[in-house]
Scaffold this motif. Structure first.
Motif, PDB file in Angstrom:
ATOM      1  N   GLY A 229     -22.481 -10.126  19.380  1.00 30.29           N
ATOM      2  CA  GLY A 229     -21.307  -9.501  19.092  1.00 30.29           C
ATOM      3  C   GLY A 229     -21.539  -8.371  18.103  1.00 30.29           C
ATOM      4  N   VAL A 230     -22.669  -8.119  17.529  1.00 33.49           N
ATOM      5  CA  VAL A 230     -23.038  -6.982  16.698  1.00 33.49           C
ATOM      6  C   VAL A 230     -22.506  -5.572  17.149  1.00 33.49           C
ATOM      7  CG1 VAL A 230     -25.402  -6.709  17.258  1.00 33.49           C
ATOM      8  CG2 VAL A 230     -24.603  -6.030  14.921  1.00 33.49           C
ATOM      9  N   LYS A 231     -21.628  -4.915  16.256  1.00 38.82           N
ATOM     10  CA  LYS A 231     -21.101  -3.591  16.612  1.00 38.82           C
ATOM     11  C   LYS A 231     -21.662  -2.725  15.544  1.00 38.82           C
ATOM     12  CE  LYS A 231     -18.915  -3.701  20.560  1.00 38.82           C
ATOM     13  NZ  LYS A 231     -20.322  -4.160  20.933  1.00 38.82           N
ATOM     14  N   ARG A 232     -21.771  -3.288  14.322  1.00 42.82           N
ATOM     15  CA  ARG A 232     -22.045  -2.380  12.925  1.00 42.82           C
ATOM     16  C   ARG A 232     -23.000  -3.120  12.519  1.00 42.82           C
ATOM     17  NH1 ARG A 232     -16.405  -3.257  10.188  1.00 42.82           N
ATOM     18  NH2 ARG A 232     -17.291  -5.303  10.954  1.00 42.82           N
ATOM     19  N   LEU A 233     -24.255  -2.218  12.290  1.00 39.72           N
ATOM     20  CA  LEU A 233     -25.388  -3.068  11.542  1.00 39.72           C
ATOM     21  C   LEU A 233     -25.688  -2.253  10.235  1.00 39.72           C
ATOM     22  CD1 LEU A 233     -27.753  -4.751  12.212  1.00 39.72           C
ATOM     23  CD2 LEU A 233     -29.025  -2.757  13.161  1.00 39.72           C
ATOM     24  N   GLY A 234     -25.844  -3.132   9.303  1.00 39.94           N
ATOM     25  CA  GLY A 234     -26.074  -2.487   7.754  1.00 39.94           C
ATOM     26  C   GLY A 234     -27.636  -2.253   7.591  1.00 39.94           C
ATOM     27  N   PHE A 235     -27.788  -1.236   7.233  1.00 39.90           N
ATOM     28  CA  PHE A 235     -29.425  -0.735   6.955  1.00 39.90           C
ATOM     29  C   PHE A 235     -29.622  -0.545   5.534  1.00 39.90           C
ATOM     30  CE2 PHE A 235     -32.941   2.345   6.802  1.00 39.90           C
ATOM     31  CZ  PHE A 235     -33.601   1.695   7.726  1.00 39.90           C
ATOM     32  N   LEU A 236     -30.299  -1.366   4.873  1.00 42.11           N
ATOM     33  CA  LEU A 236     -30.528  -1.368   3.655  1.00 42.11           C
ATOM     34  C   LEU A 236     -31.821  -0.845   3.369  1.00 42.11           C
ATOM     35  CD1 LEU A 236     -29.113  -4.893   2.718  1.00 42.11           C
ATOM     36  CD2 LEU A 236     -28.041  -3.076   2.043  1.00 42.11           C
ATOM     37  N   TYR A 237     -31.751   0.228   2.352  1.00 43.22           N
ATOM     38  CA  TYR A 237     -33.266   0.640   2.394  1.00 43.22           C
ATOM     39  C   TYR A 237     -33.093   1.618   1.046  1.00 43.22           C
ATOM     40  CZ  TYR A 237     -31.154   5.346   3.473  1.00 43.22           C
ATOM     41  OH  TYR A 237     -30.357   6.411   3.605  1.00 43.22           O
TER      42      TYR A 237
ATOM     43  N   SER B 295     -33.192  -3.234  -8.788  1.00 39.86           N
ATOM     44  CA  SER B 295     -32.051  -3.660  -9.387  1.00 39.86           C
ATOM     45  C   SER B 295     -30.824  -3.427  -8.592  1.00 39.86           C
ATOM     46  CB  SER B 295     -32.080  -3.455 -10.839  1.00 39.86           C
ATOM     47  OG  SER B 295     -32.106  -1.883 -10.831  1.00 39.86           O
ATOM     48  N   GLU B 296     -30.783  -2.432  -7.774  1.00 40.77           N
ATOM     49  CA  GLU B 296     -29.491  -2.109  -7.073  1.00 40.77           C
ATOM     50  C   GLU B 296     -29.225  -2.666  -5.701  1.00 40.77           C
ATOM     51  OE1 GLU B 296     -29.786   2.218  -7.708  1.00 40.77           O
ATOM     52  OE2 GLU B 296     -30.082   1.574  -9.815  1.00 40.77           O
ATOM     53  N   VAL B 297     -30.130  -3.680  -5.365  1.00 38.32           N
ATOM     54  CA  VAL B 297     -30.285  -3.815  -4.002  1.00 38.32           C
ATOM     55  C   VAL B 297     -28.797  -4.899  -3.576  1.00 38.32           C
ATOM     56  CG1 VAL B 297     -31.416  -5.260  -2.257  1.00 38.32           C
ATOM     57  CG2 VAL B 297     -32.603  -3.729  -3.476  1.00 38.32           C
ATOM     58  N   LEU B 298     -28.798  -5.605  -4.875  1.00 39.38           N
ATOM     59  CA  LEU B 298     -27.690  -6.520  -4.562  1.00 39.38           C
ATOM     60  C   LEU B 298     -26.309  -5.781  -4.439  1.00 39.38           C
ATOM     61  CD1 LEU B 298     -26.616  -9.572  -5.025  1.00 39.38           C
ATOM     62  CD2 LEU B 298     -26.052  -9.384  -7.282  1.00 39.38           C
ATOM     63  N   ALA B 299     -26.000  -4.792  -5.282  1.00 40.63           N
ATOM     64  CA  ALA B 299     -24.839  -4.032  -5.128  1.00 40.63           C
ATOM     65  C   ALA B 299     -24.726  -3.455  -3.831  1.00 40.63           C
ATOM     66  CB  ALA B 299     -24.900  -3.004  -6.308  1.00 40.63           C
ATOM     67  N   ALA B 300     -25.862  -2.823  -3.349  1.00 42.28           N
ATOM     68  CA  ALA B 300     -25.973  -2.230  -2.094  1.00 42.28           C
ATOM     69  C   ALA B 300     -25.323  -3.040  -0.912  1.00 42.28           C
ATOM     70  CB  ALA B 300     -27.307  -1.494  -1.854  1.00 42.28           C
TER      71      ALA B 300
ATOM     72  N   GLU C  79     -34.186 -11.719  -1.992  1.00 35.21           N
ATOM     73  CA  GLU C  79     -33.422 -12.702  -2.101  1.00 35.21           C
ATOM     74  C   GLU C  79     -31.876 -12.117  -2.250  1.00 35.21           C
ATOM     75  OE1 GLU C  79     -36.625 -12.714  -3.195  1.00 35.21           O
ATOM     76  OE2 GLU C  79     -37.155 -14.447  -2.369  1.00 35.21           O
ATOM     77  N   ALA C  80     -31.850 -11.113  -2.961  1.00 35.67           N
ATOM     78  CA  ALA C  80     -30.402 -10.608  -3.374  1.00 35.67           C
ATOM     79  C   ALA C  80     -29.806 -10.372  -1.720  1.00 35.67           C
ATOM     80  CB  ALA C  80     -30.295  -9.338  -4.069  1.00 35.67           C
ATOM     81  N   VAL C  81     -30.475 -10.043  -0.892  1.00 38.79           N
ATOM     82  CA  VAL C  81     -29.704  -9.648   0.574  1.00 38.79           C
ATOM     83  C   VAL C  81     -29.358 -10.979   1.134  1.00 38.79           C
ATOM     84  CG1 VAL C  81     -29.962  -8.423   2.543  1.00 38.79           C
ATOM     85  CG2 VAL C  81     -31.266  -7.573   0.577  1.00 38.79           C
TER      86      VAL C  81
END
Lengths: 306, 318
Positions: free
Chosen positions: B154-162, B196-201, B225-227
């Motif tokens: 069902g994935v329509k929106r994918l979050g890309f963390l980088y 240190s900003e991965v969690l917030a992102a 681990e934050a993700v």
């Protein structure tokens, strides 16, 4: 060390000589510890690379634009300090971290390749001399010109006022010198020089990369302080000469560290060896005098080595 | 006495290096010491040894790391050009660019460079032509996307963390955008310039995405681990570009490891040492890929893993 490696060492050392001159102006003349350079170095690279690759601008104009951008960065730091009264170290850190994002914005991506592009070094190809020789030779002329211009500037009326600003701001103000203006001007010139170095470095090594500013301030300070250890900065002429010499010596130290395998040292020891060599250069002056006396046959005991 | 002994040792050293002059030599430059890049270098070394070029015995092997400093990378490149080895191996984009800027004649083989064409190392992948070829570590995002669609239909929106400062991740993002458009998936960016900003992102994307995709990004992977925590809390499945992250809590990854990338690079180096021209050898992408699954994470993030996929996986964490 091979000849090509040595000429490469000179090339990088001469480019970082501009950084050393910039750091000398902020750190020694204005007494302003300025970390902006870690951001203005890649800023110069970014601006010149984008203009050359993206807009097809003449590389000399692009390099000039890089200097202007660097000057703006220096003005920003100085403005935060003199107008908003933010501690100079902190003001420069703020500009530096802001520049990381700004540089990414300017470039649009983290790395812009300049390999094969027309750069300020391209006209040298027409000379028919190997670029290994031609580029350091051209940079040598440039750095001598920059050094002499700096000497002239610091001995001019404006330069003297700037020196007074750094030496004793209160006294300078009492003499009617606008210290804020001279801080702004000095920081702008300092970072323009650093951005020029960044632009030249990107063009000589084939890419602008957003991470290329890491540690530039350390190299600059090591060059200024190390150079002063070798050449006593009694006059402005000698002080700027010391900056350029210090930069070359720093690069030679790195080159020596790269060739240290024969004593069992490995690639991961590079930074440690470089630090030790620079430290050794700084201790040199305190060892120099007694050695000189000993060489002259003066056997008087004048106290322990410091 | 000691002086004489030292002199003799030095002389022996000089004679020894002189005697080795006839053998092949490889010089390897790496921008920074880092587990993935180190594994890559080891891969090169191992394949060469299998091909009969044993470092330190039948092959003169030189290695330098710039320790993250670009100016040092330039000096290393110049030193190598001066030493004129048979092949210069350059690991990661900045080292490769420094090497290519330093010589137009000595063979250069790059490794762990995502996009060698936009880095201007080669003009094309098929027939580089000049003195440069190598191996790209471009993540096969289309295959990753297919895997994500299989696990979360069902994935329509994918979050890309980088980290927008990492070249490889930006290239992956561009490739992902292309592939996602074709698959009818919208890509949402979560930028983390520092670990240190991965969690917030990750948190900023809650409610905006149906799944997370973490590319082989040094910054985000170092705070993986934050993700995972956000993924479990918000029931958003997390997928990774590298297999090691599966053990740390990603639902799945179709990954490659840098040791294999290094082995692929080593094969190219061996071909050049045996006489082939770098310009005739095409640049190769990642060949060997493994599917890793983490069923415990899948359960926590609300993903139902088809049995067929469990059978395909090379490694399954339960």
């Amino acid at each position: 060390m091979s000849l090509i490696a040595f000429l490469g060492t000179l090339e990088t050392g001469l480019i970082f000589g501009l950084v050393a001159l910039g750091v000398y102006l902020s750190f020694r003349i204005l007494q302003f510890p300025d970390l902006t350079v870690d951001g203005s170095f890649p800023l110069g690279a970014a601006v010149s690379a984008v203009l050359i690759v993206g807009a097809g601008v003449n590389p000399f104009l692009a390099t000039l634009a890089a200097c202007v951008a660097g000057a703006a960065a220096g003005l920003m730091t100085a403005w935060l300090n003199v107008r908003l009264k933010i501690l100079h170290l902190l003001a420069s850190i703020l500009t530096m971290i802001a520049l990381y994002s700004i540089n990414l914005r300017i470039m649009g991506r983290p790395n812009i390749a300049l390999l094969g592009e027309t750069t300020v070094f391209s006209p040298l190809d027409a000379l028919g001399i190997s670029t290994y020789v031609a580029v350091p030779a051209a940079l040598f002329v440039l750095i001598v010109a920059a050094k002499l211009a700096m000497d002239w500037f610091l001995n001019s009326e404006i330069g003297l006022a700037m020196r007074a600003t750094g030496a004793n701001a209160r006294m300078a103000r009492a003499q009617g010198i606008n210290t804020d203006f001279y801080t702004l001007l000095g920081m702008a010139i300092s970072n323009a020089l650093v951005a020029l170095a960044g632009a030249l470095f990107a063009q000589s090594q084939g890419a602008a990369d957003v991470t290329m500013g890491v540690g530039v301030i350390v190299v600059g300070l090591a060059a200024v302080i190390g150079g002063e250890a070798v050449i006593l900065p009694r006059t402005i002429f000698l002080a700027t000469l010391a900056c350029v010499t210090g930069s070359l010596l720093y690069r030679l130290a790195v080159a020596l560290a790269l060739n240290a395998e024969f004593i069992g040292l490995k690639a991961q020891d590079l930074n440690l060896i470089t630090a030790l060599l620079v430290a050794a250069a700084m201790v040199l002056p305190s060892v120099r005098a007694p050695v000189k006396r000993a060489l002259k046959g003066d056997t008087r005991i004048v106290g322990p080595l410091k | 006495m000691t002086v004489i002994r030292l002199a003799a040792a030095a002389l022996a050293l000089i004679v020894a290096t002189g005697a080795q002059a006839a053998e092949k030599s490889v010089a390897i430059t790496q921008i920074v010491e880092h587990p993935a890049l180190d594994a890559c270098r080891q891969g090169v070394q191992d394949v060469l040894a299998e091909a009969g070029f044993v470092a330190g015995k039948t092959l003169k092997w030189q290695y330098e790391s710039a320790q993250g400093n670009m100016a040092t990378a330039v000096q290393i490149a110049r030193k190598f050009v001066g030493d004129a080895p048979d092949v210069i191996v350059a690991i990661a984009t900045p080292s490769a660019q420094a090497a290519v800027a330093a010589t137009k004649t000595l063979p250069i083989v790059f490794s762990a460079v995502t996009d060698p064409v936009s880095a201007k190392l080669v003009s094309n992948w098929e027939k580089p032509g000049a003195n440069v070829t190598g191996t790209s570590d471009m993540a096969p995002v289309d295959k990753h996307l297919a895997m994500i669609k299989r696990l979360t239909p069902g994935v329509k929106r994918l979050g890309f963390l980088y980290n927008p400062g990492e070249v490889n991740s930006v290239s992956s993002l561009e490739a992902l955008r292309e592939a996602a458009k074709a698959a009818g998936i919208e890509v949402q960016e979560g930028a983390a310039p520092k670990s240190s900003e991965v969690l917030a992102a990750a948190r900023s994307l809650i409610g905006k995405v149906d799944a997370f995709y973490v590319p082989t990004d040094n910054t985000v992977v170092s705070a993986f681990e934050a993700v995972v925590k956000v993924g479990i809390d918000a029931k958003i499945p997390v997928f990774a570009g590298d297999t090691d992250s599966v053990e740390r809590g990603a639902v799945a990854a179709l990954g490659f490891n840098y040791y294999e990338v290094g082995r692929q690079t080593g094969e190219v180096v061996a071909r050049i040492l045996k006489g082939e021209k770098p310009g005739d050898i095409p640049v190769s992408g990642v060949r060997k890929m493994d599917l890793w699954l983490n069923l415990a994470s899948a359960a926590k993030m609300g993903v139902k893993v088809p049995d067929a996929m469990v059978g395909e996986a090379t490694k399954v964490f339960r």
